[in-house]
Design an enzyme around this catalytic site. Structure first.
Site, PDB file in Angstrom:
ATOM      1  N   THR A 153      -8.788  -2.707   1.704  1.00  0.00           N
ATOM      2  CA  THR A 153      -8.589  -1.293   1.365  1.00  0.00           C
ATOM      3  C   THR A 153      -9.923  -0.666   0.975  1.00  0.00           C
ATOM      4  O   THR A 153     -10.794  -1.347   0.450  1.00  0.00           O
ATOM      5  CB  THR A 153      -7.617  -1.233   0.159  1.00  0.00           C
ATOM      6  OG1 THR A 153      -6.347  -1.667   0.620  1.00  0.00           O
ATOM      7  CG2 THR A 153      -7.497   0.148  -0.446  1.00  0.00           C
ATOM      8  N   ARG A 183       7.124  -0.128   4.945  1.00  0.00           N
ATOM      9  CA  ARG A 183       6.650  -0.461   3.584  1.00  0.00           C
ATOM     10  C   ARG A 183       5.500   0.460   3.146  1.00  0.00           C
ATOM     11  O   ARG A 183       4.593   0.748   3.906  1.00  0.00           O
ATOM     12  CB  ARG A 183       6.204  -1.917   3.560  1.00  0.00           C
ATOM     13  CG  ARG A 183       5.615  -2.400   2.216  1.00  0.00           C
ATOM     14  CD  ARG A 183       4.115  -2.332   2.204  1.00  0.00           C
ATOM     15  NE  ARG A 183       3.530  -2.927   1.007  1.00  0.00           N
ATOM     16  CZ  ARG A 183       2.259  -2.760   0.632  1.00  0.00           C
ATOM     17  NH1 ARG A 183       1.450  -2.028   1.360  1.00  0.00           N
ATOM     18  NH2 ARG A 183       1.802  -3.328  -0.443  1.00  0.00           N
ATOM     19  N   GLY A 187       2.668   0.907  -0.007  1.00  0.00           N
ATOM     20  CA  GLY A 187       2.075   0.225  -1.162  1.00  0.00           C
ATOM     21  C   GLY A 187       1.664   1.190  -2.263  1.00  0.00           C
ATOM     22  O   GLY A 187       2.189   2.298  -2.387  1.00  0.00           O
ATOM     23  N   ASP A 188       0.707   0.755  -3.043  1.00  0.00           N
ATOM     24  CA  ASP A 188       0.260   1.560  -4.195  1.00  0.00           C
ATOM     25  C   ASP A 188      -0.753   2.641  -3.825  1.00  0.00           C
ATOM     26  O   ASP A 188      -0.914   3.624  -4.553  1.00  0.00           O
ATOM     27  CB  ASP A 188      -0.402   0.646  -5.235  1.00  0.00           C
ATOM     28  CG  ASP A 188      -1.625  -0.071  -4.648  1.00  0.00           C
ATOM     29  OD1 ASP A 188      -1.502  -0.639  -3.543  1.00  0.00           O
ATOM     30  OD2 ASP A 188      -2.697  -0.048  -5.272  1.00  0.00           O
ATOM     31  N   THR A 226      -7.454  -1.705  -5.480  1.00  0.00           N
ATOM     32  CA  THR A 226      -7.104  -2.500  -4.312  1.00  0.00           C
ATOM     33  C   THR A 226      -6.382  -3.750  -4.781  1.00  0.00           C
ATOM     34  O   THR A 226      -6.632  -4.237  -5.887  1.00  0.00           O
ATOM     35  CB  THR A 226      -8.341  -2.884  -3.481  1.00  0.00           C
ATOM     36  OG1 THR A 226      -7.909  -3.642  -2.342  1.00  0.00           O
ATOM     37  CG2 THR A 226      -9.342  -3.720  -4.273  1.00  0.00           C
ATOM     38  N   GLY A 227      -5.479  -4.246  -3.951  1.00  0.00           N
ATOM     39  CA  GLY A 227      -4.778  -5.465  -4.333  1.00  0.00           C
ATOM     40  C   GLY A 227      -3.338  -5.455  -3.878  1.00  0.00           C
ATOM     41  O   GLY A 227      -2.952  -4.658  -3.030  1.00  0.00           O
ATOM     42  N   GLY A 281      -0.035  -4.362  -3.683  1.00  0.00           N
ATOM     43  CA  GLY A 281       0.476  -3.043  -4.047  1.00  0.00           C
ATOM     44  C   GLY A 281       1.561  -3.032  -5.100  1.00  0.00           C
ATOM     45  O   GLY A 281       1.517  -2.227  -6.036  1.00  0.00           O
TER      46      GLY A 281
HETATM   47  N1  ASP Z   1      -3.194  -2.125  -2.206  1.00  0.00           N
HETATM   48  C1  ASP Z   1      -2.973  -2.177  -0.801  1.00  0.00           C
HETATM   49  C2  ASP Z   1      -1.520  -2.171  -0.515  1.00  0.00           C
HETATM   50  O1  ASP Z   1      -0.769  -2.843  -1.185  1.00  0.00           O
HETATM   51  C3  ASP Z   1      -3.579  -3.362  -0.126  1.00  0.00           C
HETATM   52  C4  ASP Z   1      -4.961  -3.723  -0.569  1.00  0.00           C
HETATM   53  O2  ASP Z   1      -5.539  -3.090  -1.415  1.00  0.00           O
HETATM   54  O3  ASP Z   1      -5.490  -4.682  -0.015  1.00  0.00           O
HETATM   55  O4  ASP Z   1      -1.114  -1.533   0.388  1.00  0.00           O
END
Ligand code: ASP
Length: 266
Positions: free
Chosen positions: A133, A161, A163-164, A184-185, A187
């Protein structure tokens, strides 16, 4: 990363707005296939791409986001248009792509987003969640904060789906009273704990410094391996932390700092 940082610093040096800087930087990273945003975005479970992005203005708390767009070349630009040109915060799916069409932003077909490496990652291991991300936070010479985040989401994610990253308060937040944050991470973990908002809340209600706020979240509230945070506060203090194996990141300021830190350098 150097080129991205230069784009942002040039805008700010010239007296430009933090909102313009974060949009321009994220737009540039969306166009670079090495990142999981725009071109190069991961594949979902049905072999397509659905992109999420959000942007927030710390001065007015105005924000805009798009979720699950599939034909918009630069989701971050569309998120900004949702902020400025609609009465809403978040548009999703075909409605968001339709809005892009009405606004005459650049549209592409799905194969524009395809890259061999993203396809391979998807095919090699359908359960593997690859990350990448992109995000940017900035404080401008007027004292205004802004944050922007853009992603293709998690590799092999379920069709539909979200995410965050397009959720204000989870993946993105900005408030001139406290800080600007991009996450990032995984979600769902960021949504469960409203992480981006939590950064601002720690600063607002307990006067916790930005560095400590991010550290508390990444060591106490989120499990190891869940992700990272970039943030800048109203006084220009920058933090970039992660609890994963690495996170490519970069930071610059008006005193001459210009750092690109690759993956696992601490
Ligand atoms: N946060 C992002 C999501 O869950 C993915 C990511 O940051 O790698 O969509």
């Amino acid at each position: 990363m150097k080129a991205a940082l230069t784009i942002g610093t040039d805008i700010l040096k010239g007296g430009g707005k933090s909102l313009d800087a974060v949009e321009a930087v994220v737009r540039f990273l969306e166009d670079d296939a090495q990142f999981n945003a725009g071109r190069g975005a991961v594949f979902n479970a049905v072999g397509g791409h659905e992109l999420d992005a959000s942007i927030m203005d710390g001065k007015t708390l105005a924000c805009g986001a798009v979720a699950g767009v599939s034909t918009t070349k630069n989701p971050i630009g569309l998120a900004r248009l949702v902020m400025t040109d609609t009465r809403h915060v978040l548009l999703s799916g075909p409605g968001a792509d339709q809005f892009a069409k009405e606004k005459k932003v650049t549209l592409v077909t799905q194969d524009y987003f395809h890259t061999h490496s993203a396809r391979k990652a998807w095919q090699d291991s359908r359960a593997k969640h690859s990350k990448g991300t992109v995000g940017c936070v900035a404080l401008d010479s007027q004292g205004n904060l802004a944050a922007a985040t853009s992603t293709g989401g998690l590799s092999n994610k379920q069709f539909g789906r979200v995410g965050d990253s397009p959720i204000i308060g989870a993946g993105t937040y900005a408030d001139n009273a406290t800080c600007a944050v991009s996450c990032t991470g995984v979600g769902k973990d960021y949504i469960h704990r409203a992480i981006a908002n939590d950064m601002a809340a720690q600063m607002r209600y307990a006067q916790i410094p930005i560095e400590e706020a991010a550290n508390e979240i990444l060591t106490q509230r989120l499990k190891k391996g869940t992700g990272g945070i970039i943030a800048v506060d109203k006084d220009g203090k920058i933090t970039m932390q992660f609890n994963t194996g690495g996170m490519a990141r970069a930071a610059a300021d008006s005193k001459g700092r210009f750092d690109v830190l690759w993956i696992d350098e601490k």
